[in-house]
Write a protein that holds these residues in place. Sequence first.
Motif, PDB file in Angstrom:
ATOM      1  N   LEU A 130       0.904  -1.120  -0.070  1.00  0.00           N
ATOM      2  CA  LEU A 130      -0.012   0.037   0.127  1.00  0.00           C
ATOM      3  C   LEU A 130       0.895   1.437  -0.300  1.00  0.00           C
ATOM      4  N   PHE A 131       0.802   2.056  -1.120  1.00  0.00           N
ATOM      5  CA  PHE A 131       1.535   3.152  -1.283  1.00  0.00           C
ATOM      6  C   PHE A 131       0.808   4.619  -1.008  1.00  0.00           C
ATOM      7  N   GLY A 132       1.585   5.368  -0.105  1.00  0.00           N
ATOM      8  CA  GLY A 132       0.919   6.867  -0.033  1.00  0.00           C
ATOM      9  C   GLY A 132       0.081   6.775   1.165  1.00  0.00           C
ATOM     10  N   ALA A 133       0.143   5.854   2.079  1.00  0.00           N
ATOM     11  CA  ALA A 133      -0.564   6.145   3.489  1.00  0.00           C
ATOM     12  C   ALA A 133       0.183   5.983   4.440  1.00  0.00           C
ATOM     13  N   GLU A 134       0.525   7.096   5.012  1.00  0.00           N
ATOM     14  CA  GLU A 134       1.298   7.157   6.182  1.00  0.00           C
ATOM     15  C   GLU A 134       1.062   7.006   7.491  1.00  0.00           C
ATOM     16  N   GLN A 135      -0.422   7.174   7.727  1.00  0.00           N
ATOM     17  CA  GLN A 135      -1.301   7.151   8.892  1.00  0.00           C
ATOM     18  C   GLN A 135      -0.886   5.866   9.917  1.00  0.00           C
ATOM     19  N   PRO A 136      -1.012   5.606  11.017  1.00  0.00           N
ATOM     20  CA  PRO A 136      -0.991   4.469  11.656  1.00  0.00           C
ATOM     21  C   PRO A 136      -2.142   3.399  11.371  1.00  0.00           C
ATOM     22  N   CYS A 137      -2.882   4.223  10.771  1.00  0.00           N
ATOM     23  CA  CYS A 137      -4.480   3.296  10.556  1.00  0.00           C
ATOM     24  C   CYS A 137      -4.199   2.491   9.252  1.00  0.00           C
ATOM     25  N   ALA A 138      -3.313   2.781   8.448  1.00  0.00           N
ATOM     26  CA  ALA A 138      -2.890   2.048   7.236  1.00  0.00           C
ATOM     27  C   ALA A 138      -2.158   0.775   7.726  1.00  0.00           C
ATOM     28  N   ASP A 139      -1.259   1.075   8.769  1.00  0.00           N
ATOM     29  CA  ASP A 139      -0.625  -0.157   9.359  1.00  0.00           C
ATOM     30  C   ASP A 139      -1.589  -1.206  10.017  1.00  0.00           C
ATOM     31  N   ALA A 140      -2.348  -0.475  10.829  1.00  0.00           N
ATOM     32  CA  ALA A 140      -3.567  -1.509  11.374  1.00  0.00           C
ATOM     33  C   ALA A 140      -4.296  -2.295  10.498  1.00  0.00           C
ATOM     34  N   ASP A 141      -4.806  -1.386   9.320  1.00  0.00           N
ATOM     35  CA  ASP A 141      -5.726  -1.822   8.398  1.00  0.00           C
ATOM     36  C   ASP A 141      -5.081  -3.087   7.650  1.00  0.00           C
ATOM     37  N   ILE A 142      -3.676  -2.827   7.311  1.00  0.00           N
ATOM     38  CA  ILE A 142      -3.054  -4.191   6.394  1.00  0.00           C
ATOM     39  C   ILE A 142      -2.780  -5.034   7.271  1.00  0.00           C
ATOM     40  N   ILE A 143      -2.375  -4.943   8.667  1.00  0.00           N
ATOM     41  CA  ILE A 143      -2.471  -6.031   9.401  1.00  0.00           C
ATOM     42  C   ILE A 143      -3.601  -6.870   9.552  1.00  0.00           C
ATOM     43  N   LEU A 144      -4.802  -6.186   9.986  1.00  0.00           N
ATOM     44  CA  LEU A 144      -5.874  -6.910   9.856  1.00  0.00           C
ATOM     45  C   LEU A 144      -6.488  -7.637   8.499  1.00  0.00           C
ATOM     46  N   PHE A 145      -6.059  -7.074   7.253  1.00  0.00           N
ATOM     47  CA  PHE A 145      -6.218  -7.729   6.116  1.00  0.00           C
ATOM     48  C   PHE A 145      -5.675  -8.863   6.207  1.00  0.00           C
ATOM     49  N   VAL A 146      -4.171  -9.047   6.741  1.00  0.00           N
ATOM     50  CA  VAL A 146      -3.601 -10.265   6.903  1.00  0.00           C
ATOM     51  C   VAL A 146      -4.646 -11.354   7.710  1.00  0.00           C
ATOM     52  N   ILE A 279       4.642 -17.600   8.822  1.00  0.00           N
ATOM     53  CA  ILE A 279       3.873 -17.623   7.667  1.00  0.00           C
ATOM     54  C   ILE A 279       3.869 -16.504   7.080  1.00  0.00           C
ATOM     55  N   CYS A 280       3.815 -15.261   7.708  1.00  0.00           N
ATOM     56  CA  CYS A 280       3.644 -13.873   6.949  1.00  0.00           C
ATOM     57  C   CYS A 280       4.605 -12.918   7.729  1.00  0.00           C
ATOM     58  N   GLY A 281       5.311 -12.112   6.903  1.00  0.00           N
ATOM     59  CA  GLY A 281       5.867 -10.933   7.475  1.00  0.00           C
ATOM     60  C   GLY A 281       5.846  -9.646   6.812  1.00  0.00           C
ATOM     61  N   GLY A 282       6.085  -8.683   7.441  1.00  0.00           N
ATOM     62  CA  GLY A 282       5.773  -7.405   6.555  1.00  0.00           C
ATOM     63  C   GLY A 282       6.180  -6.232   7.438  1.00  0.00           C
ATOM     64  N   GLY A 283       5.945  -5.104   6.971  1.00  0.00           N
ATOM     65  CA  GLY A 283       6.253  -3.834   7.663  1.00  0.00           C
ATOM     66  C   GLY A 283       6.204  -2.761   6.799  1.00  0.00           C
ATOM     67  N   ARG A 284       6.490  -1.458   7.434  1.00  0.00           N
ATOM     68  CA  ARG A 284       6.484  -0.323   6.638  1.00  0.00           C
ATOM     69  C   ARG A 284       7.701   0.026   6.202  1.00  0.00           C
ATOM     70  N   TYR A 285       7.831   0.668   4.941  1.00  0.00           N
ATOM     71  CA  TYR A 285       9.117   0.949   4.084  1.00  0.00           C
ATOM     72  C   TYR A 285       9.285   2.352   3.757  1.00  0.00           C
ATOM     73  N   ASP A 286       8.858   3.211   4.449  1.00  0.00           N
ATOM     74  CA  ASP A 286       9.032   4.794   4.036  1.00  0.00           C
ATOM     75  C   ASP A 286      10.293   4.909   3.682  1.00  0.00           C
ATOM     76  N   GLY A 287      10.387   5.597   2.404  1.00  0.00           N
ATOM     77  CA  GLY A 287      11.789   5.711   2.070  1.00  0.00           C
ATOM     78  C   GLY A 287      12.401   4.946   0.927  1.00  0.00           C
ATOM     79  N   GLY A 299       5.443   3.510   1.852  1.00  0.00           N
ATOM     80  CA  GLY A 299       4.911   2.260   1.697  1.00  0.00           C
ATOM     81  C   GLY A 299       4.846   1.209   2.770  1.00  0.00           C
ATOM     82  N   ILE A 300       3.704   0.313   2.892  1.00  0.00           N
ATOM     83  CA  ILE A 300       3.846  -0.733   3.722  1.00  0.00           C
ATOM     84  C   ILE A 300       3.046  -1.800   3.010  1.00  0.00           C
ATOM     85  N   GLY A 301       3.659  -3.068   3.584  1.00  0.00           N
ATOM     86  CA  GLY A 301       3.043  -4.352   3.024  1.00  0.00           C
ATOM     87  C   GLY A 301       3.456  -5.495   3.877  1.00  0.00           C
TER      88      GLY A 301
END
Length: 418
Positions: A130-146, A279-287, A299-301
Amino acid sequence: MLQKPRGTIDILPDKSVMWQKVETILRETAATHGYGEIRLPTFEVSELYKRGVGDTSDVVQKEMYSFYDNDGRSLSLRPEGTAGVVRSVIENSLTSGAMPLPVYYLISCFRYEKPEAGRSREFYQFGAELFGAEQPCADADIILFVADIFKKLGIKDISLEINSIGCKHCRPIYNKALHEYFEARRSELCDTCLSRIDSNPLRILDCKSPICSAIAENAPKTIDYLCPECAEHFNELKSLLDAAGADYKVNPSIVRGLDYYRRTVFEFVSTAIGSQSTICGGGRYDGLVEELGGPAISGIGFAMGLTRIMLALEAQGMVEKPQTADIYFAPMDKKALTFSFTMAQKLYDMGIRADFDKVGRSLKAQMKYADKTGAKYVAVIGETEIESGEIKLKSMADSTETVVSLDAEVIAKAIGKI
Ligand code: HAM
């Protein structure tokens, strides 16, 4: 006999049905969460991974399948998906479209690792970015997607672990503390880690050597060195996960093995599949987008390993049986074969799984074959059937027989397909 290369797998038809089922759930869940598919090359210029994944990571230092093509360019089979996605997003100017940009991929990846259960040299990943979403809610949303994916797949015994590894402001201070810690234990470290003390001490934390990992256990933790902004981001993420009622644990030891991560990192770990339990790993990669020549977009994924998903499903006793023929036609002679053949073509047209003898077996052998392959109905076709225009449909489940006319629509109705 030629054999497959070490660390690769053959997915045979009896197993591929489960893979297809999982892939369908992954694609459907991605669509529900608004992610569109991106399909990219299997190999990229090696430079991409050196700059993207990081040239002090194990993946780049030890595990890439790199080669020179006929023009002398260094290319590498993709060891992961994120760097290629970032390259494509920049190259195709996707960042100038609507933001945030959510994409997913289902790909094979290649890493020269020691093969064992759940770890292979060619493996399959489902990932999303997910590109262009810096807020912590993007982190929470993608984690809950998993988490939603695991729920839809029916995977149990899986837990979420999160951590924050800071940003470009607090990381140097943390790196200094790490450097001091490892400098004092220099003589015990492996050669690769020795070379990382100055360049990237964080990478020592995921060294697989038992001595280095034992030393790393007591090393300073990123979470104790976060700047106020990173601490706030992490606290907000935790509040959102709490608000959603998600179960998670803060694990300060998670640093992830790839160099691009900033702030949030997370893993989903299974207790049911042995030592390769992530089984799954991810995180934010701003920069990273900027680092690879694009605009300053966050970015986060995440990515999950399909082999490990299959292991988890198998451990729970979940199996998917291959589809079998809805109806098998057993012709008694050449004329009957033509009838069987044309009837099968009509049923295929209606989307019905038909089968007939294609090898000239005796009737007895045909019945054996139909039974062995799990055909649901069998119809013998001979002179009598052709003359009367009627066949006996035998249900293989309960051996009952029904007489119907030799007509595709009638047969389809009789076997419950329309
Ligand atoms: P990763 O942790 O290297 O992250 O890999 C993600 C998942 O791929 C692992 O959790 C595991 O399930 C699977 N995997 C990795 N290596 C192997 C292997 N040799 N054999 C079988 N399965 C394996 C990444 O690749 C990042 N690109 C994830 C990401 C996306 N971060 C942000 N966006």
